[in-house]
Write an enzyme that holds these catalytic residues in place. Sequence first.
Site, PDB file in Angstrom:
ATOM      1  N   ASP A  11       0.867  -1.181   0.000  1.00  0.00           N
ATOM      2  CA  ASP A  11       0.000   0.000   0.000  1.00  0.00           C
ATOM      3  C   ASP A  11       0.904   1.231   0.000  1.00  0.00           C
ATOM      4  O   ASP A  11       1.662   1.446   0.942  1.00  0.00           O
ATOM      5  CB  ASP A  11      -0.859  -0.040   1.274  1.00  0.00           C
ATOM      6  N   VAL A  34      -5.998   4.725  -5.982  1.00  0.00           N
ATOM      7  CA  VAL A  34      -4.868   5.156  -5.161  1.00  0.00           C
ATOM      8  C   VAL A  34      -5.034   6.614  -4.721  1.00  0.00           C
ATOM      9  O   VAL A  34      -4.623   7.003  -3.632  1.00  0.00           O
ATOM     10  CB  VAL A  34      -3.537   4.871  -5.913  1.00  0.00           C
ATOM     11  N   ASP A  35      -5.675   7.410  -5.554  1.00  0.00           N
ATOM     12  CA  ASP A  35      -5.946   8.825  -5.224  1.00  0.00           C
ATOM     13  C   ASP A  35      -6.809   8.919  -3.958  1.00  0.00           C
ATOM     14  O   ASP A  35      -6.471   9.650  -3.006  1.00  0.00           O
ATOM     15  CB  ASP A  35      -6.664   9.455  -6.429  1.00  0.00           C
TER      16      ASP A  35
HETATM   17  P1  ADP Z   1      -5.567   5.301 -12.659  1.00  0.00           P
HETATM   18  O1  ADP Z   1      -6.824   6.133 -12.678  1.00  0.00           O
HETATM   19  O2  ADP Z   1      -4.317   6.092 -13.011  1.00  0.00           O
HETATM   20  O3  ADP Z   1      -5.698   4.047 -13.442  1.00  0.00           O
HETATM   21  P2  ADP Z   1      -6.031   3.891 -10.115  1.00  0.00           P
HETATM   22  O4  ADP Z   1      -5.878   4.471  -8.756  1.00  0.00           O
HETATM   23  O5  ADP Z   1      -7.387   3.497 -10.564  1.00  0.00           O
HETATM   24  O6  ADP Z   1      -5.344   4.965 -11.104  1.00  0.00           O
HETATM   25  O7  ADP Z   1      -5.082   2.639 -10.230  1.00  0.00           O
HETATM   26  C1  ADP Z   1      -3.688   2.692 -10.402  1.00  0.00           C
HETATM   27  C2  ADP Z   1      -3.055   1.489  -9.733  1.00  0.00           C
HETATM   28  O8  ADP Z   1      -2.947   1.745  -8.325  1.00  0.00           O
HETATM   29  C3  ADP Z   1      -3.851   0.191  -9.864  1.00  0.00           C
HETATM   30  O9  ADP Z   1      -2.937  -0.854 -10.182  1.00  0.00           O
HETATM   31  C4  ADP Z   1      -4.443   0.000  -8.464  1.00  0.00           C
HETATM   32  O10 ADP Z   1      -4.619  -1.367  -8.143  1.00  0.00           O
HETATM   33  C5  ADP Z   1      -3.362   0.593  -7.606  1.00  0.00           C
HETATM   34  N1  ADP Z   1      -3.698   1.018  -6.240  1.00  0.00           N
HETATM   35  C6  ADP Z   1      -4.897   1.353  -5.700  1.00  0.00           C
HETATM   36  N2  ADP Z   1      -4.766   1.691  -4.410  1.00  0.00           N
HETATM   37  C7  ADP Z   1      -3.430   1.570  -4.115  1.00  0.00           C
HETATM   38  C8  ADP Z   1      -2.634   1.756  -2.938  1.00  0.00           C
HETATM   39  N3  ADP Z   1      -3.170   2.154  -1.776  1.00  0.00           N
HETATM   40  N4  ADP Z   1      -1.281   1.533  -3.022  1.00  0.00           N
HETATM   41  C9  ADP Z   1      -0.708   1.141  -4.175  1.00  0.00           C
HETATM   42  N5  ADP Z   1      -1.409   0.944  -5.314  1.00  0.00           N
HETATM   43  C10 ADP Z   1      -2.748   1.150  -5.277  1.00  0.00           C
END
Ligand code: ADP
Length: 173
Positions: A11, A34-35
């Site tokens: 994470d 992730v945002d």
């Molecule tokens: P985007 O809109 O750029 O595709 P996302 O947040 O939907 O961004 O996903 C980008 C990547 O981050 C995905 O592989 C997702 O599984 C991953 N992700 C989501 N939450 C976390 C986290 N807390 N830490 C690391 N990676 C994460």
Amino acid sequence: MPATIEAVEGDITRQDLDAIVNAANSSLLGGGGVDGAIHAAAGPSLLAECRELRATRLPDGLPTGEAVATGAGNLAARWVIHTVGPDARRGQTDPSLLASCFSSSLDVATQVGARTVAFPAISAGVYGWDVHDVARVAVQTVREYVNGTDQIDLVRFVLFGARAHEAFAEQLS
Ligand code: ADP
């Protein structure tokens, strides 16, 4: 010493590095994935800083492929570097746009003095890119970048799930 580039499963909000990179959307006003996790963990000061950026330097939002730094609120990191990945669902499939996210983020890291940086798999979630394509572009771009600078010590890709981790580990092997 050459910079270290590594991939771990985990994470990104838990990373104790100088900067963590957020796969934001151009509004900078929060989203899912992730945002959402970064905003939830950082607390309200992160959104306040993003609103301030929108009110000043970035009235139209952050363009795809560019990056900007804020503080990191309650996170262990000192900075969050926000970048906007290309959205495959809207036909944004040009690898150079994705490469620009990684190089722009490292430019911003250098500007603020962040020597250790964590990246997620930008665009591999809601934005619909295949994680193997993301891994290839990410590793190639970061390798080239760190070979040309002595300002970065560590880049750590922090991946959600075994499949994403394997995709990055394969590119790094
Ligand atoms: P985007 O809109 O750029 O595709 P996302 O947040 O939907 O961004 O996903 C980008 C990547 O981050 C995905 O592989 C997702 O599984 C991953 N992700 C989501 N939450 C976390 C986290 N807390 N830490 C690391 N990676 C994460």
